[in-house]
Write a protein that holds these residues in place. Structure first.
Motif, PDB file in Angstrom:
ATOM      1  N   THR A 199      -1.005   3.021   6.603  1.00 18.52           N
ATOM      2  CA  THR A 199      -0.647   2.403   5.242  1.00 18.52           C
ATOM      3  C   THR A 199       1.075   1.885   5.294  1.00 18.52           C
ATOM      4  O   THR A 199       1.807   2.669   5.872  1.00 18.52           O
ATOM      5  CB  THR A 199      -0.674   3.805   4.377  1.00 18.52           C
ATOM      6  N   SER A 220       2.742  -7.451  -6.059  1.00 19.90           N
ATOM      7  CA  SER A 220       3.685  -6.483  -5.854  1.00 19.90           C
ATOM      8  C   SER A 220       4.074  -6.255  -7.252  1.00 19.90           C
ATOM      9  O   SER A 220       4.089  -7.131  -8.168  1.00 19.90           O
ATOM     10  CB  SER A 220       5.022  -7.036  -5.257  1.00 19.90           C
ATOM     11  N   THR A 258       5.568  -2.591  -3.254  1.00 19.00           N
ATOM     12  CA  THR A 258       3.962  -2.812  -2.940  1.00 19.00           C
ATOM     13  C   THR A 258       3.534  -1.913  -2.010  1.00 19.00           C
ATOM     14  O   THR A 258       4.452  -1.239  -1.065  1.00 19.00           O
ATOM     15  CB  THR A 258       3.654  -4.236  -2.668  1.00 19.00           C
ATOM     16  N   THR A 259       2.273  -1.656  -1.650  1.00 20.78           N
ATOM     17  CA  THR A 259       1.717  -0.666  -0.866  1.00 20.78           C
ATOM     18  C   THR A 259       0.167  -1.109  -0.507  1.00 20.78           C
ATOM     19  O   THR A 259      -0.461  -1.862  -1.292  1.00 20.78           O
ATOM     20  CB  THR A 259       1.810   0.768  -1.171  1.00 20.78           C
ATOM     21  N   ASP A 260      -0.152  -0.802   0.749  1.00 22.02           N
ATOM     22  CA  ASP A 260      -1.559  -1.460   1.258  1.00 22.02           C
ATOM     23  C   ASP A 260      -1.925  -0.403   2.434  1.00 22.02           C
ATOM     24  O   ASP A 260      -0.980  -0.082   3.143  1.00 22.02           O
ATOM     25  CB  ASP A 260      -1.281  -2.783   1.539  1.00 22.02           C
ATOM     26  N   THR A 282       2.101  -6.383   4.032  1.00 18.52           N
ATOM     27  CA  THR A 282       2.905  -5.945   3.142  1.00 18.52           C
ATOM     28  C   THR A 282       4.000  -6.845   2.876  1.00 18.52           C
ATOM     29  O   THR A 282       4.389  -7.109   1.765  1.00 18.52           O
ATOM     30  CB  THR A 282       3.486  -4.434   3.426  1.00 18.52           C
ATOM     31  N   SER A 323       4.244   0.283   2.948  1.00 19.50           N
ATOM     32  CA  SER A 323       4.600   0.003   1.671  1.00 19.50           C
ATOM     33  C   SER A 323       6.017  -0.706   1.810  1.00 19.50           C
ATOM     34  O   SER A 323       6.731  -0.513   3.005  1.00 19.50           O
ATOM     35  CB  SER A 323       5.192   1.333   0.755  1.00 19.50           C
TER      36      SER A 323
END
Lengths: 337, 360
Positions: free
Chosen positions: A144, A41, A54-56, A78, A146
């Motif tokens: 996605t 992060s 953070t993002t994924d 996340t 976050s």
């Protein structure tokens, strides 16, 4: 063949090529001091406090697998990335890219599972978005997520904080997630079931921090596995790392899959595991808390940070020999998260 | 990876015996890539006495496939309506201009499979595609490939083809010994291949060359025991083919697997990277199955091409050079940007040296 002019699946495997793509393309263009730390992060100082952000994205195939599904994975991933800097999650955002023709029943099941995981973690989805693309432009569903979190005062957990003498801890056997996905995909004509370890680690981390605020590094060994994460820690802290193969637990069924396919369990992805680097004096207390958690019953000390060979990881093998652990190179297996 | 205490005791006792038996140098070739990987992964080299030299052999099917055959597969994958399926390790092997993985990124339909039967099911599910199975492998892999070919014929599947780069191990060992470039004391013979072929095909090693061979399993303990058995033979002045891997290998091999190979495949002369053309060392489809032979149906010629400049894979496969002796090793050729196949394959000796930090 020195340069890859097009993106290969291996660029997404979390190993050397992923690092290369980030360091040669993303960082030169988008880089700044915060991004360049490459922690799970970003840490943003805001009027005396530290915010984690953070993002994924999740493109796992199949969407549902033993032990989880893309919804649970997207939420836990996340939450865990925030937990790996010691942050308390404030809220999660989730974006959905849906393929034309995707079943709303299946979508409902995945959303239910995402919500159940959020309840387990004690977090909420507070923002979201949906887009639909034509058939063939996505495979069912991509998600996605976050997350934003608050780092408690006195906590400073970063990949660069490992110090000589620290002990290295993990919370259970390695490789369950990726081995589970491999079997669930059925592509290898292998039968059997291995459950993914996909789980939110935030409660365990918060208890670990109650036991000791002096945790130096936390990392979740997802893509690229334990070996890659240890290498990253050795690199960013410029320290040597030594681990004992015998202390690293691998389930027999996971080892079996690895032997058949020529994979190394130390490079398999996990989704409910963490690596903790803590000063020796704090290790016992932290380990006790980890073992008391349902997700950490099999926690163990697997090695230590040493003075020699900065940037390198040495493994003492089960028969007493030794070898070096390099980061994952190329695709071990694509689209596992 | 936790192990039982008794294994450790057994290992310690083998190591003691090994140190007592060794007199002078011992040069052993581990033929199979799986052995090479296991030796590095377990750190055996760091435990053995200095005067035991382990030399990696040609037993990596991807590594011995010559550039021309890689190029032919890539050209085939670029044909209209063709789906090329193959094993994962082949994807990154550089051909003379590109690799399968790059060809896939540029739009060719290339898929990774792990079992030959997957090729058959793809052909069944997608009847409009011409599914070409780029088949590499030794005696371990060829029986299931042969079974798949027979099954395709039985099911009257007409859109599946095999592009064979299959190879046989014993002719390659004969060629290695005949070249006299290697001063070997013996071989650790491949466990999996021997499950199929048994001991007989290796008898020339003892009879014609007075050398020793031990068919060995893949655990660290197996390998140390295999080396100890070679040392015992030398001490007793014998040269024979013995089986360490008793729990899997029988002297007669697997007659059912041999029968199906015999039924579908026939030995042909074949080119090996590094070793050149070796008589009757490759496998092609028999006459009855010729309609499924991609090399014939697609009429794409296979040219003899040179290895990449500077690449020592050829010498490494013959055991006459070690990976760190290659001028490309490390800086110019590594698992992230491989030049030669020995750096690509998970069973390649360069990859094993690089990955596991081998310098010895």
């Amino acid at each position: 063949m020195r340069k890859a002019p097009t993106i290969l699946l291996a660029h997404g495997a979390g190993g050397y090529l992923s690092h290369e793509l980030i360091s040669t393309l993303f960082l030169p263009i988008l880089g700044n001091e915060i991004l360049a730390s490459l922690d799970d992060s970003a840490l943003l100082p805001i009027s005396g406090a530290t915010i984690a952000f953070t993002t994924d994205s999740y493109v796992v195939k199949p969407l549902v697998f033993p032990g989880g599904d893309i919804g649970r994975l997207a939420l836990c991933g996340t939450v865990n990335d925030l937990a790996m800097v010691g942050a308390i999650t404030l809220g999660i955002a989730a974006s959905f890219i849906l393929e034309e023709g995707f079943s709303t029943n299946e979508l409902r099941r995945i959303l239910d599972s995402l919500r159940a995981a959020a309840r387990e973690a004690g977090v909420e989805v507070v923002a979201g978005d949906t887009k639909v693309v034509e058939r063939g432009a996505a495979e069912g569903l991509f998600i996605t997520t976050s997350g934003i979190g608050l780092v408690p005062g006195g906590v400073n957990i970063r990949g660069s904080c490992a110090r000589e003498g620290d002990l290295i801890l993990i919370n259970g056997p390695m490789g369950d997630h990726e081995a589970g996905i491999l079997l669930a995909r059925g592509a290898f004509s292998l039968k059997g079931t291995i459950k993914s370890d996909c789980a939110p680690l935030n409660h365990m981390v918060s208890n670990m921090l109650k036991a000791s605020k002096d945790i130096h590094v936390l990392r979740d060994p997802t893509r690229g596995g334990l070996a890659t994460v240890l290498w990253e820690i050795a690199q960013s802290s410029q320290v040597g790392v030594e681990v004992e193969e015998e202390a690293i637990l691998v389930r027999p069924e996971v080892r079996g899959v690895c032997e058949l396919l020529g994979f190394d369990p130390l490079y398999l992805a996990n989704e409910g595991k963490l690596v903790a680097v803590v000063p020796e004096g704090e290790a016992e207390r932290v380990l006790e808390v980890m073992r008391a958690d349902p997700l950490g019953k099999e926690s163990a000390v697997i090695g230590r940070v040493v003075e020699g060979h900065p940037g390198r990881v040495h493994l003492r093998t089960a028969i007493g020999g030794h070898r070096i652990l390099e980061p994952l190179s190329g695709e071990q297996f694509p689209r596992i998260c | 990876m936790r192990r039982k205490g008794s294994d450790k005791e057994r290992l310690a006792s083998l190591m003691r015996e090994l140190s007592e038996l060794i007199e002078g140098d011992l040069r052993v070739m581990e033929v199979c890539g799986t052995h090479t990987v296991s030796i590095f992964r377990s750190g055996i080299r760091t435990l053995l006495p200095e005067n035991i030299e382990l030399i990696s052999g040609p037993g990596c099917p991807v590594c011995v496939t010559p550039v021309g055959e890689i190029d032919r597969a890539i050209t085939l994958a670029q044909q209209k309506d063709v789906t090329l399926v193959t094993f994962g390790d082949l994807m990154k092997v550089p051909g003379s201009t590109t690799s399968l993985v790059n060809a896939r990124a540029e739009g060719s339909d290339i898929r990774v499979i792990t079992s030959p039967l997957e090729a058959l099911s793809i052909a069944q599910v997608e009847p409009k595609r011409r599914v070409v199975f780029f088949a590499v492998g030794f005696e371990t892999t060829s029986p299931p490939i042969a079974a798949t070919v027979r099954e395709a014929l039985r099911k009257r599947i007409t859109n599946m083809y095999v592009l064979s780069s299959m190879r046989l191990i014993p002719p390659a060992l004969r060629a290695l010994l005949a070249s006299e470039k290697l001063a070997l004391d013996g071989f650790l013979l491949p466990g999996h291949v021997s499950v199929i072929i048994g001991t007989d095909p290796y008898s020339f090693i003892a009879q014609d060359f007075s050398l020793r061979g031990v068919i060995t399993g893949f655990e660290a303990l197996d390998i140390v025991e295999g080396i100890t058995m070679l040392l015992r033979q030398r001490k007793e002045g014998r040269a024979a083919i013995e089986i360490q891997y008793q729990r899997a290998v029988r002297a007669e091999g697997n007659p059912r697997a041999l029968k199906i190979m015999e039924e579908v495949l026939t030995p042909v002369d074949a080119r090996w990277r590094g070793l050149g053309k070796i008589p009757k060392s490759g496998l092609a489809l028999r006459e009855e199955f010729i309609a499924m032979d991609a090399a014939i149906t697609f009429e794409i010629p296979c040219e003899d091409k040179d290895d990449p400049p500077g690449c020592k894979c050829g010498e490494i496969l013959q055991g006459i050079a070690r990976p760190p002796e290659c001028p490309l090793y490390g800086m110019y050729c590594n698992p992230h940007h491989p030049v030669g196949p020995c750096m690509v394959s998970s069973e390649g000796s360069c990859a094993a040296y690089y990955r596991y930090g081998g310098t010895k």
